[in-house]
Design an enzyme around this catalytic site. Structure first.
Site, PDB file in Angstrom:
ATOM      1  N   CYS A   1      -7.866  -2.390 -10.061  1.00 57.76           N
ATOM      2  CA  CYS A   1      -7.213  -0.533  -9.725  1.00 57.76           C
ATOM      3  C   CYS A   1      -5.267  -1.363  -9.243  1.00 57.76           C
ATOM      4  CB  CYS A   1      -7.715  -0.027  -8.566  1.00 57.76           C
ATOM      5  SG  CYS A   1      -6.781  -1.789  -7.230  1.00 57.76           S
TER       6      CYS A   1
ATOM      7  N   CYS B   1      -4.783  -4.238  -7.786  1.00 56.06           N
ATOM      8  CA  CYS B   1      -5.418  -5.429  -8.061  1.00 56.06           C
ATOM      9  C   CYS B   1      -4.153  -5.721  -9.306  1.00 56.06           C
ATOM     10  CB  CYS B   1      -6.038  -5.173  -9.006  1.00 56.06           C
ATOM     11  SG  CYS B   1      -7.747  -4.596  -8.337  1.00 56.06           S
TER      12      CYS B   1
ATOM     13  N   ARG C   1      -2.166  -9.153  -9.432  1.00 55.81           N
ATOM     14  CA  ARG C   1      -2.712  -9.994  -9.756  1.00 55.81           C
ATOM     15  C   ARG C   1      -0.812 -10.643 -10.320  1.00 55.81           C
ATOM     16  NH1 ARG C   1      -5.095  -7.856 -14.855  1.00 55.81           N
ATOM     17  NH2 ARG C   1      -7.040  -7.972 -13.749  1.00 55.81           N
TER      18      ARG C   1
ATOM     19  N   CYS D   1      -3.891   4.421  -3.254  1.00 61.65           N
ATOM     20  CA  CYS D   1      -2.308   3.599  -3.644  1.00 61.65           C
ATOM     21  C   CYS D   1      -2.751   4.681  -4.853  1.00 61.65           C
ATOM     22  CB  CYS D   1      -2.918   2.664  -4.261  1.00 61.65           C
ATOM     23  SG  CYS D   1      -4.809   2.459  -5.580  1.00 61.65           S
TER      24      CYS D   1
ATOM     25  N   CYS E   1      -8.403   2.181  -5.802  1.00 62.86           N
ATOM     26  CA  CYS E   1      -8.319   1.334  -4.583  1.00 62.86           C
ATOM     27  C   CYS E   1      -9.427   1.233  -3.941  1.00 62.86           C
ATOM     28  CB  CYS E   1      -6.696   0.967  -4.266  1.00 62.86           C
ATOM     29  SG  CYS E   1      -5.632   0.896  -5.577  1.00 62.86           S
TER      30      CYS E   1
END
Length: 172
Positions: free
Chosen positions: A41, A44, A48, A104, A130
């Protein structure tokens, strides 16, 4: 302890070890995405990016650990860990307490001068939701694991920063 941390921060080994841990975590994320078919998502992807910031800080620190470049690396490390911790916390709250008012974005938003999602869509393209829990291990979801990971990076980073102000002992 602070003398030990300062000494290790002035060598390449600790920086390369940190780079290795971040690289392993990035590899695990890509494994989940491309092998296990879990769709990342927006949160995420931002988490990252924070981890890539820590990886970049580690590589920067490994370049010249006995120069002032080490200070920049520590600051970048702390910034990446803090941002990652905040993102993982917000992501966990979205999953634990889903709300139509707290969601999100649908697409990632990178600066126009750094469109990571266009340059490397296989790494930075967000396709998931999300609030959906896609994976858990030992009762913790992925964002909850990331809270622990980023908190560990942050705590060690703070200790390393403090150690930079400790005077080294002269042994005659």
């Amino acid at each position: 302890m602070f003398h030990f941390l300062k000494q290790r921060s002035q060598g390449r080994g600790a920086w390369l070890l940190m780079a290795l841990t971040a690289l392993i975590l990035e590899s695990v994320a890509l494994y989940f995405q491309h092998v296990k078919q879990l769709q990342p998502c927006v949160m995420c992807i931002y988490e990252r990016v924070a981890l890539f910031g820590i990886l970049g800080a580690a590589l920067l620190g490994a370049i010249a650990p006995k120069t002032p470049l080490r200070w920049l690396a520590v600051l970048l490390w702390l910034y990446g860990a803090w941002q990652g911790l905040q993102l993982a916390w917000d992501h966990s709250m979205m999953q634990l307490y889903p709300s139509p008012f707290s969601t999100c974005a649908f697409v990632v938003s990178f600066p126009s001068w750094l469109p990571l999602n266009e340059w490397m869509p296989s790494v930075f393209q967000a396709l998931g939701d999300c609030s959906v829990k896609q994976w858990s291990f030992l009762t913790l979801d992925m964002p909850q694991w990331l809270i622990g990971i980023f908190a560990a990076y942050l705590i060690v980073g703070i200790l390393v920063l403090i150690s930079q102000f400790v005077q080294t002992r002269n042994r005659h």
